[in-house]
Design an enzyme around this catalytic site. Sequence first.
Site, PDB file in Angstrom:
ATOM      1  N   CYS A 195       0.839  -1.204   0.000  1.00 25.01           N
ATOM      2  CA  CYS A 195       0.000   0.000   0.000  1.00 25.01           C
ATOM      3  C   CYS A 195       0.872   1.252   0.000  1.00 25.01           C
ATOM      4  O   CYS A 195       1.477   1.567  -1.021  1.00 25.01           O
ATOM      5  CB  CYS A 195      -0.980  -0.028   1.174  1.00 25.01           C
ATOM      6  SG  CYS A 195      -2.427   1.031   0.886  1.00 25.01           S
ATOM      7  N   HIS A 197      -3.842  -5.254   0.115  1.00 24.44           N
ATOM      8  CA  HIS A 197      -3.331  -5.742   1.397  1.00 24.44           C
ATOM      9  C   HIS A 197      -3.294  -7.269   1.416  1.00 24.44           C
ATOM     10  O   HIS A 197      -4.315  -7.921   1.709  1.00 24.44           O
ATOM     11  CB  HIS A 197      -4.207  -5.237   2.545  1.00 24.44           C
ATOM     12  CG  HIS A 197      -4.031  -3.790   2.844  1.00 24.44           C
ATOM     13  ND1 HIS A 197      -3.334  -3.334   3.941  1.00 24.44           N
ATOM     14  CD2 HIS A 197      -4.423  -2.688   2.158  1.00 24.44           C
ATOM     15  CE1 HIS A 197      -3.335  -2.010   3.940  1.00 24.44           C
ATOM     16  NE2 HIS A 197      -3.989  -1.595   2.857  1.00 24.44           N
ATOM     17  N   GLU A 253      -2.020  -9.056   3.607  1.00 21.24           N
ATOM     18  CA  GLU A 253      -2.115  -9.500   4.996  1.00 21.24           C
ATOM     19  C   GLU A 253      -3.543  -9.488   5.525  1.00 21.24           C
ATOM     20  O   GLU A 253      -3.797  -9.928   6.652  1.00 21.24           O
ATOM     21  CB  GLU A 253      -1.241  -8.611   5.886  1.00 21.24           C
ATOM     22  CG  GLU A 253      -1.781  -7.206   6.175  1.00 21.24           C
ATOM     23  CD  GLU A 253      -1.625  -6.213   5.025  1.00 21.24           C
ATOM     24  OE1 GLU A 253      -1.971  -5.040   5.217  1.00 21.24           O
ATOM     25  OE2 GLU A 253      -1.160  -6.623   3.936  1.00 21.24           O
TER      26      GLU A 253
END
Length: 912
Positions: A104, A199, A201
């Site tokens: 990001c 993202h 994660e």
Amino acid sequence: MPGLGLVDHSPNNPKPSTQLSTASNLVLIDNYDSFTWNIYQYLVLEGATVKVFRNDEISLAELIVMRPTQLVVSPGPGHPHTDAGISCEVIRHFAGKIPIFGVCMGEQCIYSVFGGKVEVTGEILHGKTSPLRHDSEGIYEGLPQCIPVTRYHSLAGTHVSLPESLEVSSWIPSIPDGSKSIIMGVRHKEFVVEGVQFHPESILTEEGRMMLRNFLRMKGGTWNENNLQQNPSNKGALTEGINRTDRSHKSSNGVTTAEQPRQSILEQIFDHRRLSVEAQKLSLSQTPADLQASYDLSISPPQIAFVDRLRESPYSLSLMAEIKRASPSKGVISLKTHAPEQARKYALAGASVISVLTEPEWFKGSIDDLRAVRQSFEGMPNRPAVLRKEFIFDEYQILEARLAGADTVLLIVKMLDEGTLRKLYTYSKSLGMEPLVEVNTLDEMAVAIRLGSQVIGVNNRNLTNFEVDLDTTSRLMHQVPKETIVCALSGITGPKDVTAYSKHGVGAVLVGEALMRAADTAAFVQELFGVSIANAVPHTEDSLMVKICGTRSPEAAQVAIEAGADFIGIILVEGRKRCVTKDVAMAISHVCKTTRKPRPRKVTGMSSKNNAASEYFEHHADNFRQQDRALLVGVFQNQPYHYILEQQRTLGLDLVQLHGSEPVEWASLIPVPVIRRFGFGEPGLSRRGYHALPLLDSAPGGTGQTLDITSVRKTLEADAGLRVVLAGGLTPANVEEVLAESLKPAQGEYLVERAIKRDKRRKVVKRLMKEVTIQRELEAFEKECQELQRLLFSDRYEIYRDITGFAYNVILVRINVLQNTSERCVLKLCSTHEIPKGYTGLLISGKPPETTYLTNKRCDWFTAWAAFEKAFREKTKLGWDDRLKGKVNDEDVFLYDEPKVGEPLGFMEASF
């Protein structure tokens, strides 16, 4: 890793990997983002040994000494140039030395370090999942296509500024065939540097851990080094990149250049809207047939002529004010903007047209915004026209706009072939809407002229590259017929732009972003046009208005009007104490119709016909203010509608006051303006388009309960355009305090439309209330005398009374009672603690009573007393002083003392 207690809670829930010796010293830069923990967790679960440092808590020199094996830069709020701390510096230093991965903001840092631009995308994404396509290399090796990934961002690297050293490794397809892209990942062509805008994660991203696993397997600082270390057998045959095939034919989104003609923003929006509209047409209650059926019922809001309204403006050019929360070129402008509230500000600042962006993805608008804007103009005098600014290609969108309340729509020549344009233009006109036709070039202008468009908007922004050229409008003006209105669209930011367009004959300017960002809308518009319309709304020097309610005689009405009352209220609720009969009501009506106000109000400021919209309640208050006579108000409470109409016609009521639970809609059915009672916080109080003024009362009426000033203030502060009637417990003693503490416009049984702290009208109101109060006391005393007469079996009584409202309220009463040939006289004196100035006497006798005057004009105390003495002598054959002769010590003798200032006199009686 054992003992860390980390658990992967994603749906796949794989077990932790074994510890990696090649990732024994990974440094994670934290850009102050909560997702940093998730990244740390995934990296550790994949076998890395991770050290985390905040972006402002370690120096580059310290990191160099640590000799990290990999570098990961976390997400974070803000822009990489201003909010990323050391992130860009460490990427610049370690690029080509160790593997680097950015997430990001980390990816944006990579983009920026190598020369790209990071800008607002026009999309605000927070927890949105999108299908990801990729080139199957680097971190995407072994992953399927169209995997869902989670996005949290409003910034991104742009296609046009993609550095030569970077290539696009992943993208979000914007149409189903996947060939058009929004950049989601970049990779350096030489260095082992990768970044992702999404993202990995996030728990909603599939294969996120696999992507990080692929990253942790990378070795060396360049792709050549990585290839060599991954495949030692290729030592003598180094290739360019990651087990690469030839990439020279690859485009920025992983497909061949032959497959990728670049799509403009306009084309992207057009494609997206076409899919959305087709989907909407399939929804229940939203089908074309549903919309047509609604239109056939004539339920679309009333419209005004767009062309005519454009020609009406308080300025040299008409203002088209735009509600725009975001745009592809500027990104987010103001997501918190409340469309109807903003529209009212524009209207009262003098806008002739309100442009409402209804495109949801890039501009963050909706058709609901337009519907709410139109509702906010309900009842507004000289309201602006409402424009639906949208990418229109279907008659369905035009019909939808009309049903929502649009007066006109936008047709963009660039996106329509001439046949479709003409069809849409003709259809719009069939619904009573002259469209705004938008052009940008000479050829497009020629199309608009052939079409016969009465209003042509020249967009100074090129919709292909979004560049602004303010001279575009001026260059195209020479083609336009004189009768056609030309509007300059886009890029207008200050007064110099308006001045230039005015000189070239432009009829209107559309202003969006600059107005949306303005802290004070009215001040900005004043600066833009160099003139203020602050005085355009008529006002009076004595803006207070007074309504006297519960009037029960024509004499009382006369007193109130001569004292300056603006409204005379009569109670027409049968069973109520102050309800008047039909004959009395007719007599009061006659007084109201034939008696002029003693002090006509002078209107100051500009004419009300200034071509600007005005507030609904202020408009009605101003109309009432300018009347040269007092207006008659009939007060009703929960009576049948037909009864109210009958009374209005019979009595010639100027206004109707509804004091019960009557429907709000009745106000639009009753043929005269309506004042309607509301309690504090009651729904509908501020609703425009129905009652002319709301009345705030502490109780349903007649209780005398005092208004809660705090509630009054809160009500008025909640709506700057509200004008109310204040009623309940107001007296000469407290009215000035109530007005001073109300702070905002108010009207009352004592109508006060502005609480001006030094308004001289307040003293007038106080005096008027005092005079009316005196008149009411006299009427009450008259009834008391009548009752006393009845009790004493008398058919005759005399009243001497003050009806001027000045000073002493002196009432001399002589009640004659025949009791065994003896007569009893009563003298009653009431003090108001002031010096007497004028009185009138009258004699009432007979059934029904006949009236004669003891004096034929108003007179001073001594003249009035002489008249009373004369009447006393004629009745008793005694002089006033004669009654004392020989009776000084008689306890029955009435001793008269001249009244003194400040001394109440009470009640006394004597027999003769």
